[in-house]
Scaffold this motif. Structure first.
Motif, PDB file in Angstrom:
ATOM      1  N   LEU A  31       0.857  -1.179   0.000  1.00 28.72           N
ATOM      2  CA  LEU A  31       0.000   0.000   0.000  1.00 28.72           C
ATOM      3  C   LEU A  31       0.895   1.232   0.000  1.00 28.72           C
ATOM      4  CD1 LEU A  31      -2.883   1.212   0.293  1.00 28.72           C
ATOM      5  CD2 LEU A  31      -2.538   1.050   2.780  1.00 28.72           C
ATOM      6  N   LEU A  32       0.766   2.061  -1.027  1.00 27.04           N
ATOM      7  CA  LEU A  32       1.581   3.262  -1.195  1.00 27.04           C
ATOM      8  C   LEU A  32       0.716   4.485  -0.901  1.00 27.04           C
ATOM      9  CD1 LEU A  32       3.157   2.070  -4.531  1.00 27.04           C
ATOM     10  CD2 LEU A  32       4.318   2.153  -2.321  1.00 27.04           C
ATOM     11  N   ILE A  33       1.106   5.273   0.110  1.00 26.73           N
ATOM     12  CA  ILE A  33       0.285   6.395   0.561  1.00 26.73           C
ATOM     13  C   ILE A  33       0.991   7.701   0.217  1.00 26.73           C
ATOM     14  CG2 ILE A  33      -0.975   7.385   2.494  1.00 26.73           C
ATOM     15  CD1 ILE A  33      -0.583   4.681   3.952  1.00 26.73           C
ATOM     16  N   HIS A  34       0.354   8.483  -0.646  1.00 24.15           N
ATOM     17  CA  HIS A  34       0.960   9.718  -1.139  1.00 24.15           C
ATOM     18  C   HIS A  34       0.966  10.825  -0.093  1.00 24.15           C
ATOM     19  CE1 HIS A  34      -2.789  12.023  -1.637  1.00 24.15           C
ATOM     20  NE2 HIS A  34      -3.336  10.934  -2.148  1.00 24.15           N
ATOM     21  N   GLY A  35       1.767  11.843  -0.370  1.00 21.50           N
ATOM     22  CA  GLY A  35       1.872  13.003   0.499  1.00 21.50           C
ATOM     23  C   GLY A  35       1.022  14.160   0.019  1.00 21.50           C
ATOM     24  N   PHE A  36       1.349  15.333   0.520  1.00 20.20           N
ATOM     25  CA  PHE A  36       0.630  16.568   0.187  1.00 20.20           C
ATOM     26  C   PHE A  36       1.531  17.452  -0.643  1.00 20.20           C
ATOM     27  CE2 PHE A  36       0.072  21.045   0.985  1.00 20.20           C
ATOM     28  CZ  PHE A  36      -1.259  21.230   0.693  1.00 20.20           C
ATOM     29  N   PRO A  37       1.065  18.042  -1.666  1.00 22.41           N
ATOM     30  CA  PRO A  37      -0.194  17.848  -2.387  1.00 22.41           C
ATOM     31  C   PRO A  37       0.042  16.921  -3.567  1.00 22.41           C
ATOM     32  CG  PRO A  37       0.792  19.905  -3.103  1.00 22.41           C
ATOM     33  CD  PRO A  37       1.761  19.235  -2.152  1.00 22.41           C
ATOM     34  N   GLU A  38      -0.045  15.662  -3.366  1.00 24.17           N
ATOM     35  CA  GLU A  38       0.303  14.672  -4.376  1.00 24.17           C
ATOM     36  C   GLU A  38      -0.891  13.787  -4.705  1.00 24.17           C
ATOM     37  OE1 GLU A  38       3.631  12.585  -2.681  1.00 24.17           O
ATOM     38  OE2 GLU A  38       4.902  14.351  -2.730  1.00 24.17           O
ATOM     39  N   ALA A  51       6.070  -4.002  -9.073  1.00 21.85           N
ATOM     40  CA  ALA A  51       5.245  -4.935  -9.854  1.00 21.85           C
ATOM     41  C   ALA A  51       6.122  -5.879 -10.668  1.00 21.85           C
ATOM     42  CB  ALA A  51       4.289  -4.167 -10.756  1.00 21.85           C
ATOM     43  N   ALA A  52       7.223  -5.380 -11.187  1.00 20.53           N
ATOM     44  CA  ALA A  52       8.145  -6.214 -11.965  1.00 20.53           C
ATOM     45  C   ALA A  52       8.783  -7.306 -11.104  1.00 20.53           C
ATOM     46  CB  ALA A  52       9.231  -5.349 -12.600  1.00 20.53           C
ATOM     47  N   ARG A  53       8.763  -7.101  -9.813  1.00 24.37           N
ATOM     48  CA  ARG A  53       9.327  -8.084  -8.879  1.00 24.37           C
ATOM     49  C   ARG A  53       8.247  -8.931  -8.213  1.00 24.37           C
ATOM     50  NH1 ARG A  53      12.274  -4.025  -9.923  1.00 24.37           N
ATOM     51  NH2 ARG A  53      14.546  -4.115  -9.954  1.00 24.37           N
ATOM     52  N   GLY A  54       7.022  -8.850  -8.739  1.00 23.93           N
ATOM     53  CA  GLY A  54       5.958  -9.732  -8.276  1.00 23.93           C
ATOM     54  C   GLY A  54       5.058  -9.184  -7.197  1.00 23.93           C
ATOM     55  N   PHE A  55       5.249  -7.918  -6.794  1.00 24.84           N
ATOM     56  CA  PHE A  55       4.391  -7.323  -5.776  1.00 24.84           C
ATOM     57  C   PHE A  55       3.156  -6.698  -6.419  1.00 24.84           C
ATOM     58  CE2 PHE A  55       8.579  -7.311  -3.874  1.00 24.84           C
ATOM     59  CZ  PHE A  55       8.329  -7.737  -2.580  1.00 24.84           C
ATOM     60  N   ARG A  56       2.067  -6.697  -5.677  1.00 22.20           N
ATOM     61  CA  ARG A  56       0.875  -5.970  -6.095  1.00 22.20           C
ATOM     62  C   ARG A  56       0.913  -4.618  -5.402  1.00 22.20           C
ATOM     63  NH1 ARG A  56      -5.562  -7.259  -5.146  1.00 22.20           N
ATOM     64  NH2 ARG A  56      -6.302  -5.562  -6.484  1.00 22.20           N
ATOM     65  N   THR A  57       0.929  -3.546  -6.164  1.00 21.97           N
ATOM     66  CA  THR A  57       0.981  -2.219  -5.584  1.00 21.97           C
ATOM     67  C   THR A  57      -0.384  -1.560  -5.668  1.00 21.97           C
ATOM     68  OG1 THR A  57       1.686  -1.248  -7.681  1.00 21.97           O
ATOM     69  CG2 THR A  57       3.418  -1.919  -6.149  1.00 21.97           C
ATOM     70  N   LEU A  58      -0.774  -0.936  -4.585  1.00 19.09           N
ATOM     71  CA  LEU A  58      -2.046  -0.225  -4.484  1.00 19.09           C
ATOM     72  C   LEU A  58      -1.746   1.202  -4.057  1.00 19.09           C
ATOM     73  CD1 LEU A  58      -3.787  -3.028  -2.445  1.00 19.09           C
ATOM     74  CD2 LEU A  58      -4.311  -2.437  -4.823  1.00 19.09           C
ATOM     75  N   ALA A  59      -2.067   2.153  -4.919  1.00 17.45           N
ATOM     76  CA  ALA A  59      -1.797   3.560  -4.625  1.00 17.45           C
ATOM     77  C   ALA A  59      -3.100   4.348  -4.751  1.00 17.45           C
ATOM     78  CB  ALA A  59      -0.732   4.100  -5.561  1.00 17.45           C
ATOM     79  N   PRO A  60      -3.809   4.502  -3.645  1.00 16.18           N
ATOM     80  CA  PRO A  60      -5.066   5.262  -3.715  1.00 16.18           C
ATOM     81  C   PRO A  60      -4.811   6.770  -3.684  1.00 16.18           C
ATOM     82  CG  PRO A  60      -4.715   4.465  -1.486  1.00 16.18           C
ATOM     83  CD  PRO A  60      -3.592   3.912  -2.328  1.00 16.18           C
ATOM     84  N   ASP A  61      -5.726   7.515  -4.288  1.00 14.69           N
ATOM     85  CA  ASP A  61      -5.796   8.953  -4.043  1.00 14.69           C
ATOM     86  C   ASP A  61      -6.572   9.083  -2.736  1.00 14.69           C
ATOM     87  OD1 ASP A  61      -4.556   9.696  -6.438  1.00 14.69           O
ATOM     88  OD2 ASP A  61      -6.455   9.960  -7.499  1.00 14.69           O
ATOM     89  N   LEU A  62      -5.967   9.684  -1.725  1.00 12.93           N
ATOM     90  CA  LEU A  62      -6.661   9.844  -0.452  1.00 12.93           C
ATOM     91  C   LEU A  62      -7.898  10.724  -0.627  1.00 12.93           C
ATOM     92  CD1 LEU A  62      -3.601  10.405   1.926  1.00 12.93           C
ATOM     93  CD2 LEU A  62      -4.827   8.268   1.444  1.00 12.93           C
ATOM     94  N   ARG A  63      -8.815  10.645   0.328  1.00 14.13           N
ATOM     95  CA  ARG A  63     -10.026  11.476   0.248  1.00 14.13           C
ATOM     96  C   ARG A  63      -9.614  12.933   0.076  1.00 14.13           C
ATOM     97  NH1 ARG A  63     -14.026  11.568   4.862  1.00 14.13           N
ATOM     98  NH2 ARG A  63     -13.989   9.333   4.575  1.00 14.13           N
ATOM     99  N   LEU A 105       2.710  13.603   4.154  1.00 11.27           N
ATOM    100  CA  LEU A 105       1.436  13.379   4.851  1.00 11.27           C
ATOM    101  C   LEU A 105       1.116  11.890   4.905  1.00 11.27           C
ATOM    102  CD1 LEU A 105      -1.364  14.207   6.003  1.00 11.27           C
ATOM    103  CD2 LEU A 105      -2.140  14.351   3.632  1.00 11.27           C
ATOM    104  N   GLY A 106       1.450  11.177   3.831  1.00  9.26           N
ATOM    105  CA  GLY A 106       1.219   9.736   3.793  1.00  9.26           C
ATOM    106  C   GLY A 106       1.996   8.984   4.860  1.00  9.26           C
ATOM    107  N   ALA A 107       3.144   9.529   5.272  1.00  6.93           N
ATOM    108  CA  ALA A 107       3.908   8.902   6.354  1.00  6.93           C
ATOM    109  C   ALA A 107       3.132   8.996   7.661  1.00  6.93           C
ATOM    110  CB  ALA A 107       5.287   9.555   6.497  1.00  6.93           C
ATOM    111  N   GLN A 108       2.520  10.149   7.903  1.00  3.53           N
ATOM    112  CA  GLN A 108       1.700  10.284   9.112  1.00  3.53           C
ATOM    113  C   GLN A 108       0.520   9.317   9.075  1.00  3.53           C
ATOM    114  OE1 GLN A 108       2.151  11.412  11.874  1.00  3.53           O
ATOM    115  NE2 GLN A 108       3.621  13.049  11.713  1.00  3.53           N
ATOM    116  N   VAL A 109      -0.082   9.176   7.908  1.00  4.66           N
ATOM    117  CA  VAL A 109      -1.188   8.227   7.760  1.00  4.66           C
ATOM    118  C   VAL A 109      -0.684   6.804   8.026  1.00  4.66           C
ATOM    119  CG1 VAL A 109      -2.891   7.273   6.150  1.00  4.66           C
ATOM    120  CG2 VAL A 109      -2.417   9.742   6.165  1.00  4.66           C
ATOM    121  N   ALA A 110       0.469   6.466   7.472  1.00  3.38           N
ATOM    122  CA  ALA A 110       1.038   5.126   7.667  1.00  3.38           C
ATOM    123  C   ALA A 110       1.341   4.864   9.146  1.00  3.38           C
ATOM    124  CB  ALA A 110       2.299   4.953   6.827  1.00  3.38           C
ATOM    125  N   TRP A 111       1.935   5.858   9.827  1.00  6.35           N
ATOM    126  CA  TRP A 111       2.214   5.673  11.263  1.00  6.35           C
ATOM    127  C   TRP A 111       0.920   5.386  12.017  1.00  6.35           C
ATOM    128  CZ3 TRP A 111       6.824   4.379  12.003  1.00  6.35           C
ATOM    129  CH2 TRP A 111       7.922   5.063  11.503  1.00  6.35           C
TER     130      TRP A 111
END
Length: 163
Positions: A31-38, A51-63, A105-111
Motif C-alpha cells: 500500500l503506497l500512501i501519497h503526500g501533500f499535495p500529491e 510490480a516487476a518483482r511480483g508485488f501488487r501495488t495499491l496507490a489510492p488517491d486519499l479522500r 502526509l502519507g507517512a503520518q497516515v502510515a504511522w
C-alpha cells in the motif's frame, strides 16, 4: 515489466476512493500512501519496479485528492477518517496484511495505520516524516517558528488568499 496500471474506484467508508493498482493480483500487497499535495502518480516509478518483482501495488488517491471523493465538511478529514478509508479499502479487497509505504502526509497516515491496526501491517517504510506523538498543540502551533517550512508557507498563503 509489471504490466499496465489498472485504475478503479472502491466505494468504502462512505466515499469513493480512486485506486491505481499494478502487479499480479495474487502478489504480496504493498500500500503506497501519497503526500501533500500529491496523487497516486507520485508512486508510478516505484509501482513499476515493485510490480516487476511480483508485488501488487495499491496507490489510492486519499479522500479529497485526485479522482477520490472530496467531502465538503473539513471535519471529514481527520486521521481517523483517512486511516478508516484505507482499512475499509483493504477489507474491500480481502487483504488482511500489507506492507505500507508512506511519504510526507502519507507517512503520518502510515504511522497511524500502524498504531490503530497493527494487525493489518506486515512492515512499514516511511519517507520524509518521522513518527511524532500527538502533542498539546496543533501542527500549525508546533511549527510556528519554522518560517521556511513549506507547511507554514502554505498556511501563510491561505491567510492572504481572498478565498
Amino acid at each position: 515489466m509489471g504490466g499496465e496500471v489498472r485504475h478503479w474506484n472502491a466505494d468504502v467508508n462512505g466515499i469513493s476512493l480512486h485506486v491505481a493498482d499494478q502487479g499480479p493480483a495474487d502478489g504480496p500487497p504493498v500500500l503506497l500512501i501519497h503526500g501533500f499535495p500529491e496523487l497516486w502518480l507520485s508512486w508510478r516509478h516505484q509501482m513499476t519496479a515493485l510490480a516487476a518483482r511480483g508485488f501488487r501495488t495499491l496507490a489510492p488517491d486519499l479522500r479529497g485528492y485526485g479522482d477520490s471523493t472530496v467531502p465538503d465538511d473539513p471535519a471529514a478529514y481527520t486521521i481517523f477518517h483517512i486511516v478508516g478509508d484505507l482499512v475499509a479499502l483493504l477489507n474491500h479487497l480481502g487483504l488482511t496484511k500489507v506492507m505500507v509505504v508512506g511519504h510526507d502526509l502519507g507517512a503520518q497516515v502510515a504511522w497511524h495505520l500502524c498504531l490503530f491496526r497493527p494487525d493489518m501491517v506486515r512492515a512499514v517504510v516511511n519517507l520524509g516524516v518521522p513518527f511524532f506523538p500527538r502533542g498539546p498543540n496543533s501542527l500549525t502551533e508546533a511549527f510556528a517558528g519554522c518560517d521556511g517550512l513549506y507547511i507554514m508557507q502554505f498556511q501563510a498563503g491561505m491567510k492572504a488568499s481572498p478565498f
